[in-house]
Write a protein that holds these residues in place. Sequence first.
Motif, mmCIF file in Angstrom:
data_model
loop_
_atom_site.group_PDB
_atom_site.id
_atom_site.type_symbol
_atom_site.label_atom_id
_atom_site.label_comp_id
_atom_site.label_asym_id
_atom_site.label_seq_id
_atom_site.Cartn_x
_atom_site.Cartn_y
_atom_site.Cartn_z
ATOM 1 N N ALA A 126 92.893 68.459 83.258
ATOM 2 C CA ALA A 126 92.010 67.743 84.169
ATOM 3 C C ALA A 126 90.724 67.313 83.465
ATOM 4 C CB ALA A 126 91.676 68.607 85.387
ATOM 5 N N LEU A 127 90.424 67.911 82.311
ATOM 6 C CA LEU A 127 89.275 67.465 81.521
ATOM 7 C C LEU A 127 89.486 66.056 80.980
ATOM 8 C CD1 LEU A 127 88.255 70.666 79.522
ATOM 9 C CD2 LEU A 127 87.081 69.622 81.467
ATOM 10 N N ALA A 128 90.700 65.552 81.102
ATOM 11 C CA ALA A 128 90.941 64.152 80.747
ATOM 12 C C ALA A 128 90.040 63.227 81.554
ATOM 13 C CB ALA A 128 92.414 63.794 80.992
ATOM 14 N N ALA A 129 89.622 63.673 82.732
ATOM 15 C CA ALA A 129 88.727 62.866 83.575
ATOM 16 C C ALA A 129 87.407 62.580 82.875
ATOM 17 C CB ALA A 129 88.463 63.584 84.894
ATOM 18 N N GLU A 130 87.019 63.440 81.941
ATOM 19 C CA GLU A 130 85.763 63.258 81.223
ATOM 20 C C GLU A 130 85.975 62.660 79.831
ATOM 21 O OE1 GLU A 130 82.837 66.447 81.694
ATOM 22 O OE2 GLU A 130 84.296 67.472 82.990
ATOM 23 N N TYR A 216 101.789 62.302 86.073
ATOM 24 C CA TYR A 216 100.819 63.321 85.686
ATOM 25 C C TYR A 216 100.878 64.417 86.738
ATOM 26 C CZ TYR A 216 96.135 65.408 85.028
ATOM 27 O OH TYR A 216 95.072 66.266 84.844
ATOM 28 N N PHE A 217 101.294 65.607 86.347
ATOM 29 C CA PHE A 217 101.486 66.715 87.275
ATOM 30 C C PHE A 217 100.281 67.647 87.215
ATOM 31 C CE2 PHE A 217 105.640 65.036 86.576
ATOM 32 C CZ PHE A 217 106.358 65.280 87.733
ATOM 33 N N THR A 218 99.669 67.888 88.369
ATOM 34 C CA THR A 218 98.489 68.739 88.434
ATOM 35 C C THR A 218 98.326 69.295 89.841
ATOM 36 O OG1 THR A 218 96.084 68.826 88.085
ATOM 37 C CG2 THR A 218 96.978 66.784 89.000
ATOM 38 N N ASP A 219 97.657 70.447 89.931
ATOM 39 C CA ASP A 219 97.287 71.025 91.229
ATOM 40 C C ASP A 219 95.830 70.763 91.552
ATOM 41 O OD1 ASP A 219 99.822 72.097 91.685
ATOM 42 O OD2 ASP A 219 99.351 73.954 90.617
ATOM 43 N N ARG A 220 95.138 70.042 90.668
ATOM 44 C CA ARG A 220 93.714 69.790 90.871
ATOM 45 C C ARG A 220 93.500 68.375 91.410
ATOM 46 N NH1 ARG A 220 90.970 72.772 85.650
ATOM 47 N NH2 ARG A 220 92.623 71.794 84.415
ATOM 48 N N ASP A 221 92.245 68.063 91.720
ATOM 49 C CA ASP A 221 91.954 66.844 92.474
ATOM 50 C C ASP A 221 92.066 65.564 91.656
ATOM 51 O OD1 ASP A 221 91.489 68.304 94.769
ATOM 52 O OD2 ASP A 221 89.331 68.461 94.406
ATOM 53 N N TRP A 222 91.682 65.612 90.384
ATOM 54 C CA TRP A 222 91.629 64.367 89.623
ATOM 55 C C TRP A 222 93.016 63.792 89.355
ATOM 56 C CZ3 TRP A 222 93.263 62.661 84.759
ATOM 57 C CH2 TRP A 222 92.744 61.406 84.386
ATOM 58 N N ARG A 223 93.105 62.471 89.493
ATOM 59 C CA ARG A 223 94.349 61.760 89.193
ATOM 60 C C ARG A 223 94.019 60.532 88.358
ATOM 61 N NH1 ARG A 223 95.570 65.668 91.650
ATOM 62 N NH2 ARG A 223 97.344 66.056 93.014
ATOM 63 N N PRO A 224 94.904 60.122 87.465
ATOM 64 C CA PRO A 224 94.669 58.892 86.702
ATOM 65 C C PRO A 224 94.709 57.682 87.622
ATOM 66 C CG PRO A 224 96.894 59.713 86.347
ATOM 67 C CD PRO A 224 96.171 60.778 87.107
ATOM 68 N N GLY A 225 93.950 56.648 87.239
ATOM 69 C CA GLY A 225 93.911 55.424 88.029
ATOM 70 C C GLY A 225 94.723 54.318 87.382
ATOM 71 N N PRO A 226 94.733 53.135 87.996
ATOM 72 C CA PRO A 226 95.491 51.998 87.450
ATOM 73 C C PRO A 226 95.099 51.649 86.018
ATOM 74 C CG PRO A 226 94.788 51.535 89.699
ATOM 75 C CD PRO A 226 94.106 52.818 89.297
ATOM 76 N N ALA A 227 93.827 51.823 85.669
ATOM 77 C CA ALA A 227 93.390 51.483 84.314
ATOM 78 C C ALA A 227 94.089 52.335 83.262
ATOM 79 C CB ALA A 227 91.877 51.657 84.193
ATOM 80 N N HIS A 228 94.476 53.559 83.631
ATOM 81 C CA HIS A 228 95.145 54.439 82.682
ATOM 82 C C HIS A 228 96.602 54.042 82.447
ATOM 83 C CE1 HIS A 228 91.883 57.169 84.262
ATOM 84 N NE2 HIS A 228 91.658 57.154 82.960
ATOM 85 N N ARG A 229 97.097 53.123 83.256
ATOM 86 C CA ARG A 229 98.481 52.655 83.093
ATOM 87 C C ARG A 229 98.528 51.202 82.619
ATOM 88 N NH1 ARG A 229 101.710 56.489 85.475
ATOM 89 N NH2 ARG A 229 100.668 57.926 86.911
#
Length: 252
Positions: A126-130, A216-229
């Motif tokens: 989830a640190l990918a968000a930063e 992207y599989f996670t139990d936390r809040d952050w999710r990748p957006g369209p820009a990441h695809r």
Amino acid sequence: MTDILVTGSADGIGQQIAQQLTAAGHRVVLHARTEERAVAAKAAVRAAAGVVVGDLASLEQTRALAATLGRFDAVVHNAGIARLDSSERALTEDGLDSTFQVNVLAPYLLTALMPRPARLVFMSSALAAEGITELSDVNYERRQWSGYEAYCSSKLYCMLLAFAFARRWPDVRSNAVDPGWVRTRMGGASAPTDPADAARTPARLAVADEPASGEYFTDRDWRPGPAHRDPVLLDELLSMCAHLSGGHPGTR
């Protein structure tokens, strides 16, 4: 029975993934950075089919490792390093930032050189968000070095690699996993997630006969957006990795 390679399986989450998969009857090959760690890995996961050795901070050793490997049904790219509090960058023998080379370039190169598996699992966070996608300066030659930012960015790139391979190879199920903040040597003793719990999703994805790919599989809040695809971004990442690893065209 499924044949699976788990990188970075001498300890931590990788070891737990290997233990869960061998307990379920699958054939698992471990990976360690050194011969000494390989002995410890095999002692911890006695049911493993074997251990391969290669330092992912070396392009030469990564290529040599790939050359010894046959085809696997699945590869779990778990190996990684974190220099979160470091005050200056550390360069590998190849002149590359060690965090980027081990966490991003090595899994790219192994994937490009190995026979194509049916499933790829990339360990992200989830640190990918930063993280920051600065493909023109992954080695921090122009920017001020930040160990924390470099790690976050490497986990973002790992996620993007999963998306990029899913797009480039429609016949491969390629996904990324955020295991959580895990009680390992890297995560620290105060982390809330047990390594066995963190290993369950990547272990399942390594053998699951499900259609998910590019997820992207996670139990936390952050999710990748369209820009990441964005296909342009994903292609640029693959091209940059190919260039830095010697121009290998193996992802065509």
